[in-house]
Motif scaffolding. Structure first.
Motif, PDB file in Angstrom:
ATOM      1  N   ARG A 104       0.820  -1.208   0.000  1.00  0.00           N
ATOM      2  CA  ARG A 104       0.000   0.000   0.000  1.00  0.00           C
ATOM      3  C   ARG A 104       0.853   1.257   0.000  1.00  0.00           C
ATOM      4  O   ARG A 104       0.609   2.190  -0.763  1.00  0.00           O
ATOM      5  N   ILE A 105       1.879   1.302   0.854  1.00  0.00           N
ATOM      6  CA  ILE A 105       2.708   2.508   0.926  1.00  0.00           C
ATOM      7  C   ILE A 105       3.461   2.736  -0.387  1.00  0.00           C
ATOM      8  O   ILE A 105       3.606   3.876  -0.840  1.00  0.00           O
ATOM      9  N   GLU A 106       3.925   1.644  -1.010  1.00  0.00           N
ATOM     10  CA  GLU A 106       4.618   1.783  -2.284  1.00  0.00           C
ATOM     11  C   GLU A 106       3.682   2.300  -3.374  1.00  0.00           C
ATOM     12  O   GLU A 106       4.046   3.175  -4.167  1.00  0.00           O
ATOM     13  N   THR A 107       2.465   1.760  -3.414  1.00  0.00           N
ATOM     14  CA  THR A 107       1.512   2.153  -4.448  1.00  0.00           C
ATOM     15  C   THR A 107       1.088   3.612  -4.287  1.00  0.00           C
ATOM     16  O   THR A 107       1.146   4.404  -5.238  1.00  0.00           O
ATOM     17  N   ILE A 108       0.665   3.967  -3.087  1.00  0.00           N
ATOM     18  CA  ILE A 108       0.192   5.330  -2.859  1.00  0.00           C
ATOM     19  C   ILE A 108       1.320   6.330  -3.050  1.00  0.00           C
ATOM     20  O   ILE A 108       1.153   7.373  -3.695  1.00  0.00           O
ATOM     21  N   GLY A 109       2.480   6.034  -2.475  1.00  0.00           N
ATOM     22  CA  GLY A 109       3.602   6.952  -2.597  1.00  0.00           C
ATOM     23  C   GLY A 109       4.043   7.156  -4.033  1.00  0.00           C
ATOM     24  O   GLY A 109       4.321   8.282  -4.460  1.00  0.00           O
ATOM     25  N   THR A 110       4.099   6.066  -4.793  1.00  0.00           N
ATOM     26  CA  THR A 110       4.516   6.172  -6.185  1.00  0.00           C
ATOM     27  C   THR A 110       3.525   6.980  -7.009  1.00  0.00           C
ATOM     28  O   THR A 110       3.910   7.832  -7.824  1.00  0.00           O
ATOM     29  N   VAL A 111       2.238   6.727  -6.810  1.00  0.00           N
ATOM     30  CA  VAL A 111       1.217   7.472  -7.556  1.00  0.00           C
ATOM     31  C   VAL A 111       1.284   8.966  -7.239  1.00  0.00           C
ATOM     32  O   VAL A 111       1.237   9.814  -8.141  1.00  0.00           O
ATOM     33  N   LEU A 112       1.423   9.311  -5.967  1.00  0.00           N
ATOM     34  CA  LEU A 112       1.503  10.725  -5.581  1.00  0.00           C
ATOM     35  C   LEU A 112       2.748  11.389  -6.176  1.00  0.00           C
ATOM     36  O   LEU A 112       2.693  12.526  -6.656  1.00  0.00           O
ATOM     37  N   ALA A 113       3.886  10.671  -6.125  1.00  0.00           N
ATOM     38  CA  ALA A 113       5.115  11.235  -6.678  1.00  0.00           C
ATOM     39  C   ALA A 113       4.998  11.446  -8.184  1.00  0.00           C
ATOM     40  O   ALA A 113       5.430  12.475  -8.721  1.00  0.00           O
ATOM     41  N   LEU A 114       4.407  10.478  -8.881  1.00  0.00           N
ATOM     42  CA  LEU A 114       4.239  10.621 -10.324  1.00  0.00           C
ATOM     43  C   LEU A 114       3.308  11.774 -10.673  1.00  0.00           C
ATOM     44  O   LEU A 114       3.578  12.540 -11.611  1.00  0.00           O
ATOM     45  N   LEU A 115       2.216  11.898  -9.942  1.00  0.00           N
ATOM     46  CA  LEU A 115       1.290  13.002 -10.204  1.00  0.00           C
ATOM     47  C   LEU A 115       1.972  14.344  -9.984  1.00  0.00           C
ATOM     48  O   LEU A 115       1.797  15.280 -10.779  1.00  0.00           O
ATOM     49  N   CYS A 116       2.729  14.445  -8.907  1.00  0.00           N
ATOM     50  CA  CYS A 116       3.435  15.696  -8.616  1.00  0.00           C
ATOM     51  C   CYS A 116       4.465  16.006  -9.699  1.00  0.00           C
ATOM     52  O   CYS A 116       4.575  17.151 -10.164  1.00  0.00           O
ATOM     53  N   ALA A 117       5.217  14.993 -10.108  1.00  0.00           N
ATOM     54  CA  ALA A 117       6.245  15.204 -11.126  1.00  0.00           C
ATOM     55  C   ALA A 117       5.627  15.575 -12.470  1.00  0.00           C
ATOM     56  O   ALA A 117       6.086  16.509 -13.145  1.00  0.00           O
ATOM     57  N   LEU A 118       4.575  14.868 -12.886  1.00  0.00           N
ATOM     58  CA  LEU A 118       3.953  15.147 -14.173  1.00  0.00           C
ATOM     59  C   LEU A 118       3.245  16.494 -14.185  1.00  0.00           C
ATOM     60  O   LEU A 118       3.130  17.138 -15.239  1.00  0.00           O
ATOM     61  N   TRP A 119       2.764  16.935 -13.037  1.00  0.00           N
ATOM     62  CA  TRP A 119       2.124  18.255 -12.947  1.00  0.00           C
ATOM     63  C   TRP A 119       3.104  19.364 -13.321  1.00  0.00           C
ATOM     64  O   TRP A 119       2.707  20.408 -13.839  1.00  0.00           O
ATOM     65  N   LEU A 120       4.394  19.132 -13.095  1.00  0.00           N
ATOM     66  CA  LEU A 120       5.433  20.117 -13.427  1.00  0.00           C
ATOM     67  C   LEU A 120       5.855  20.061 -14.896  1.00  0.00           C
ATOM     68  O   LEU A 120       6.731  20.828 -15.305  1.00  0.00           O
ATOM     69  N   ARG A 121       5.252  19.167 -15.680  1.00  0.00           N
ATOM     70  CA  ARG A 121       5.525  19.026 -17.119  1.00  0.00           C
ATOM     71  C   ARG A 121       7.031  18.877 -17.418  1.00  0.00           C
ATOM     72  O   ARG A 121       7.610  19.674 -18.149  1.00  0.00           O
ATOM     73  N   PRO A 122       7.657  17.861 -16.861  1.00  0.00           N
ATOM     74  CA  PRO A 122       9.120  17.726 -17.017  1.00  0.00           C
ATOM     75  C   PRO A 122       9.545  17.363 -18.429  1.00  0.00           C
ATOM     76  O   PRO A 122      10.723  17.507 -18.761  1.00  0.00           O
ATOM     77  N   TRP A 123       8.622  16.860 -19.260  1.00  0.00           N
ATOM     78  CA  TRP A 123       9.004  16.466 -20.616  1.00  0.00           C
ATOM     79  C   TRP A 123       9.538  17.639 -21.430  1.00  0.00           C
ATOM     80  O   TRP A 123      10.199  17.442 -22.432  1.00  0.00           O
ATOM     81  N   ARG A 124       9.281  18.859 -20.990  1.00  0.00           N
ATOM     82  CA  ARG A 124       9.807  20.024 -21.696  1.00  0.00           C
ATOM     83  C   ARG A 124      11.338  20.045 -21.676  1.00  0.00           C
ATOM     84  O   ARG A 124      11.964  20.599 -22.587  1.00  0.00           O
ATOM     85  N   LEU A 125      11.930  19.444 -20.650  1.00  0.00           N
ATOM     86  CA  LEU A 125      13.387  19.422 -20.556  1.00  0.00           C
ATOM     87  C   LEU A 125      14.033  18.527 -21.612  1.00  0.00           C
ATOM     88  O   LEU A 125      15.216  18.672 -21.905  1.00  0.00           O
ATOM     89  N   LEU A 126      13.256  17.617 -22.176  1.00  0.00           N
ATOM     90  CA  LEU A 126      13.813  16.693 -23.158  1.00  0.00           C
ATOM     91  C   LEU A 126      14.077  17.367 -24.499  1.00  0.00           C
ATOM     92  O   LEU A 126      14.676  16.757 -25.391  1.00  0.00           O
ATOM     93  N   LYS A 127      13.613  18.598 -24.673  1.00  0.00           N
ATOM     94  CA  LYS A 127      13.879  19.320 -25.912  1.00  0.00           C
ATOM     95  C   LYS A 127      15.308  19.860 -25.964  1.00  0.00           C
ATOM     96  O   LYS A 127      15.752  20.329 -27.009  1.00  0.00           O
ATOM     97  N   GLY A 128      16.011  19.818 -24.847  1.00  0.00           N
ATOM     98  CA  GLY A 128      17.365  20.342 -24.780  1.00  0.00           C
ATOM     99  C   GLY A 128      18.397  19.239 -24.686  1.00  0.00           C
ATOM    100  O   GLY A 128      18.162  18.083 -25.080  1.00  0.00           O
ATOM    101  N   PRO A 129      19.545  19.548 -24.113  1.00  0.00           N
ATOM    102  CA  PRO A 129      20.650  18.571 -24.050  1.00  0.00           C
ATOM    103  C   PRO A 129      20.400  17.410 -23.103  1.00  0.00           C
ATOM    104  O   PRO A 129      21.164  16.434 -23.127  1.00  0.00           O
ATOM    105  N   LEU A 130      19.368  17.490 -22.250  1.00  0.00           N
ATOM    106  CA  LEU A 130      19.122  16.401 -21.303  1.00  0.00           C
ATOM    107  C   LEU A 130      18.540  15.154 -21.958  1.00  0.00           C
ATOM    108  O   LEU A 130      18.439  14.109 -21.306  1.00  0.00           O
ATOM    109  N   LEU A 131      18.164  15.255 -23.230  1.00  0.00           N
ATOM    110  CA  LEU A 131      17.633  14.072 -23.906  1.00  0.00           C
ATOM    111  C   LEU A 131      18.671  12.955 -23.956  1.00  0.00           C
ATOM    112  O   LEU A 131      18.342  11.779 -23.764  1.00  0.00           O
TER     113      LEU A 131
END
Length: 207
Positions: free
Chosen positions: A5-32
């Motif tokens: 339960r802790i792994e599932t809930i924690g992972t889902v919350l972390a993913l939602l928080c990370a995706l809310w910040l739209r990190p895929w925009r960084l892949l347009k630069g040298p970090l790809l």
């Protein structure tokens, strides 16, 4: 699945928080480039225990390095992709992949983020503080604390002692510190958490 339960809930919350910040925009630069390299190399690190002799557990995380290279918002969804690859390529089921994603990925990555923020707040902007503090010592602490917590919440199947966890944490620390030092010297654009303006400014420039 009750024990996950802790792994599932924690992972889902972390993913939602990370995706809310739209990190895929960084892949347009040298970090790809380092992001693609991580998708190739990190699953190999996580798959290593499955193909070693019974009783010999060598498990590196790589999450702290990923945070320093890509930043936490991009590192978390990439770690989720790594866990899916481990599930698809390995011999274990989805439960182990979820446990690895949380305890080897999200938890040490988040701890590395918190420790990095503390070092930025309380220590001077110095390349040695970055490589030794965030890359080396910060990784050792993050990975060890995550490993100790995993053995507290998941005692079954994790019979290694805290001494073994401590030693493996230093393995992660050496790897992360070395890569950060090399990247900072030769390809600083591959470090999302590095800034020439911050770490290479002359003494007294901010006065």
């Amino acid at each position: 699945m009750e024990g996950l339960r802790i792994e599932t809930i924690g992972t889902v919350l972390a993913l939602l928080c990370a995706l809310w910040l739209r990190p895929w925009r960084l892949l347009k630069g040298p970090l790809l480039t380092p992001a693609l390299a991580a998708l190739v190399l990190l699953p190999l690190l996580w798959l290593t225990p499955q193909f070693m002799p019974a009783g010999l557990r060598v498990q590196l995380s790589g999450a702290s390095l990923l945070v320093l290279v890509l930043g936490w918002p991009l590192a978390v969804p990439l770690l989720a992709v790594v866990a899916l690859l481990v599930w698809g390529l390995g011999t274990e089921g989805p439960q182990l992949a979820l446990i690895q994603l949380w305890w080897l990925g999200v938890v040490p990555a988040t701890l590395a983020l918190v420790l990095g923020a503390a070092l930025r707040r309380w220590l001077p902007a110095n390349p040695f503080v970055y490589t030794l503090g965030r890359g080396f010592l910060g990784t050792a602490v993050s990975v060890f604390v995550a490993g100790a917590l995993m053995r507290w919440f998941q005692p079954l199947g994790h019979d290694g002692s805290l001494v073994a966890v401590w030693l493996m944490a230093w393995g992660d620390a050496f790897l992360t510190g070395m890569v950060c030092a090399v990247f900072a010297a030769f390809v600083p654009q591959w470090l999302a958490t590095w800034s020439d303006a911050r770490y290479l400014r002359p003494p007294g420039a901010d006065r």
